[in-house]
Scaffold this active site. Sequence first.
Site, short mmCIF file in Angstrom:
data_model
loop_
_atom_site.label_atom_id
_atom_site.label_comp_id
_atom_site.label_asym_id
_atom_site.label_seq_id
_atom_site.Cartn_x
_atom_site.Cartn_y
_atom_site.Cartn_z
N LYS A 1 -1.36 0.89 -25.19
CA LYS A 1 -1.71 0.85 -26.61
C LYS A 1 -0.41 0.87 -27.43
O LYS A 1 0.38 -0.05 -27.28
CB LYS A 1 -2.69 1.98 -26.94
CG LYS A 1 -4.03 1.79 -26.18
CD LYS A 1 -5.05 2.88 -26.45
CE LYS A 1 -6.30 2.65 -25.59
NZ LYS A 1 -7.29 3.73 -25.72
N ASP B 1 -5.12 14.29 -25.45
CA ASP B 1 -5.32 12.90 -25.01
C ASP B 1 -4.63 11.99 -26.03
O ASP B 1 -5.18 11.70 -27.08
CB ASP B 1 -6.82 12.62 -24.92
CG ASP B 1 -7.13 11.17 -24.56
OD1 ASP B 1 -6.20 10.35 -24.49
OD2 ASP B 1 -8.33 10.87 -24.36
N THR C 1 -2.48 6.39 -22.43
CA THR C 1 -2.49 5.04 -21.86
C THR C 1 -1.11 4.46 -22.10
O THR C 1 -0.42 4.82 -23.07
CB THR C 1 -3.53 4.12 -22.51
OG1 THR C 1 -3.17 3.92 -23.87
CG2 THR C 1 -4.94 4.69 -22.43
N TYR D 1 0.85 -1.20 0.00
CA TYR D 1 0.00 0.00 0.00
C TYR D 1 0.87 1.24 0.00
O TYR D 1 1.81 1.34 0.80
CB TYR D 1 -0.93 0.02 1.23
CG TYR D 1 -2.37 0.01 0.79
CD1 TYR D 1 -2.90 1.11 0.12
CD2 TYR D 1 -3.17 -1.10 0.99
CE1 TYR D 1 -4.20 1.08 -0.33
CE2 TYR D 1 -4.48 -1.13 0.54
CZ TYR D 1 -5.00 -0.03 -0.12
OH TYR D 1 -6.28 -0.05 -0.58
N ARG E 1 -1.21 -2.34 -18.78
CA ARG E 1 -2.50 -1.65 -18.82
C ARG E 1 -2.49 -0.52 -17.79
O ARG E 1 -2.33 -0.78 -16.60
CB ARG E 1 -3.60 -2.67 -18.50
CG ARG E 1 -5.02 -2.22 -18.65
CD ARG E 1 -5.91 -3.43 -18.87
NE ARG E 1 -5.50 -4.06 -20.12
CZ ARG E 1 -5.88 -3.66 -21.33
NH1 ARG E 1 -6.71 -2.65 -21.46
NH2 ARG E 1 -5.45 -4.26 -22.41
N GLU F 1 -0.43 4.82 -0.59
CA GLU F 1 -1.20 6.04 -0.83
C GLU F 1 -0.31 7.27 -0.65
O GLU F 1 0.46 7.34 0.31
CB GLU F 1 -2.39 6.12 0.13
CG GLU F 1 -3.52 5.19 -0.28
CD GLU F 1 -4.74 5.33 0.62
OE1 GLU F 1 -4.66 6.00 1.65
OE2 GLU F 1 -5.78 4.74 0.27
C1 LIG Z 1 -8.30 4.18 -24.89
C2 LIG Z 1 -8.62 5.61 -24.71
C3 LIG Z 1 -8.81 6.17 -23.43
C4 LIG Z 1 -8.98 5.39 -22.15
O1 LIG Z 1 -8.23 4.35 -21.89
P1 LIG Z 1 -8.64 3.22 -20.81
O2 LIG Z 1 -7.31 2.77 -20.32
O3 LIG Z 1 -9.41 2.19 -21.56
O4 LIG Z 1 -9.46 3.86 -19.74
C5 LIG Z 1 -8.96 7.55 -23.34
N1 LIG Z 1 -8.94 8.33 -24.43
C6 LIG Z 1 -8.81 7.82 -25.66
C7 LIG Z 1 -8.80 8.75 -26.83
C8 LIG Z 1 -8.66 6.44 -25.85
O5 LIG Z 1 -8.54 5.95 -27.08
#
Ligand SMILES: *Cc1c(COP(=O)(O)O)cnc(C)c1O
Length: 434
Positions: A242, A213, A239, A60, A248, A62
Amino acid sequence: MTTVHAASPFDEWLAGDPEVARLLGEEADRQSTTLQLIASENFTSPAVLAASGSILTNKYAEGYPGRRYYGGNQVIDEVEDLARARCTALFGADHANVQPHAGANANLAVYQALLQPGDTILAMRLDHGGHLTHGSPASITSKVWRFVSYGVSAATDDPDKPGEVIDFDNLADLARRERPALIVAGSTAYARIIDPLPFRQIADEVGALFLFDAAHPAGLIAGGAHPSPVGIADVVTFTTHKTLRGPRGGAIVCNEAHAKAIDSAVFPGLQGGPLEHVIAAKAVAFAEASRPEFAQYASAVVANAGALAASLAEEGFRLVSGGTENHQVLLDLRTFDEELTGKVAQEVLDRAGITCNRNTIPDDPRSPFITSGLRLGSAAQTTAGMGTDEFRLIGSLIGRTLRGRDDEATIAAVRAEVRELCAGFPPYAALSRS
Ligand SMILES: *Cc1c(COP(=O)(O)O)cnc(C)c1O
């Protein structure tokens, strides 16, 4: 003879739970005998798997390094500091927060850090490729903030100017009229480079903050294949799983001015204890993404998507926006077959061992559950070692499957070809045993 693939280096430790062990084995088998063309997926390195499967899950922590609410975090602090340092170095950022459990959490934290409830956010329309956290009626984001959406331009018949790219005139008009507190760039289904500069200019003109984003292109940005929004946008979220090819999770980078607000918004604003095993795996991935091989990977991902797109165009599919500049290919199925929906195409391709997802296309006449489009991605199979020849072959296999979708023999023949193709490119060669 069936080949059993180890799902992780700790496989044997699962022997005491044969049910879960069997499921992991079956999933490892699926991942290595079918084509992974979901644009948001990838194969992590064994080092990333090892860190995310590690004993750091027990702790933990935090708070933040040096400011924890529990004892015993000396080593954990070093882990998180290492991840932050590698992240800022990789992206050339002032500050990194590596705690968001996912990309969605990262976006929520940014909204919470920079805005008041009820503030206006200008983001991409969901049916043009925006994400759920960009104001979907089903998402908490649309209940707390007021979203206004921009979209892509109309499709044209001119091959030199195919349209379906972000409509900056429309975006600027909306920004002047709505005076948003925040403008969001970024998409979940968009095959073009997203240039951060026009967003910055429009945000400055109307006095808005700018969030980029980069959930999808983070790896392409890290590998130098796409322009970096870091230093241009006020905040960049992404993220790690990807195109960046890590565990993840999510992360946020920003300039010093927003660092404190972002950190407080992630914890205690949104999350409790951080996932330090995942943070260690993020550190591994950031180091991997800073190597020259990763730059080669990023450019191969783009070249492979281009080969896939060209081959699918030859098969008679219409490419949304006329092509691709990233890891994605967005198909309009209607020119191939007016009757074929995204839902049916996804199901038939699944049976042929080709894993992808249905997707709405701009101004799709069908519902988001049915759709007229298909989204494909090159990130995972490029990691497995495939090149432009293989991606061209994949395009023709997709055409063959969908043309013969009512013929079981065709689907079975493609399934066999896919199995053979995958056998030449095992994602975890070192981990597989026969
Ligand atoms: C995949 C994605 C997210 C969120 O990702 P998660 O890990 O699935 O919550 C946010 N913004 C965009 C544009 C995405 O393609």
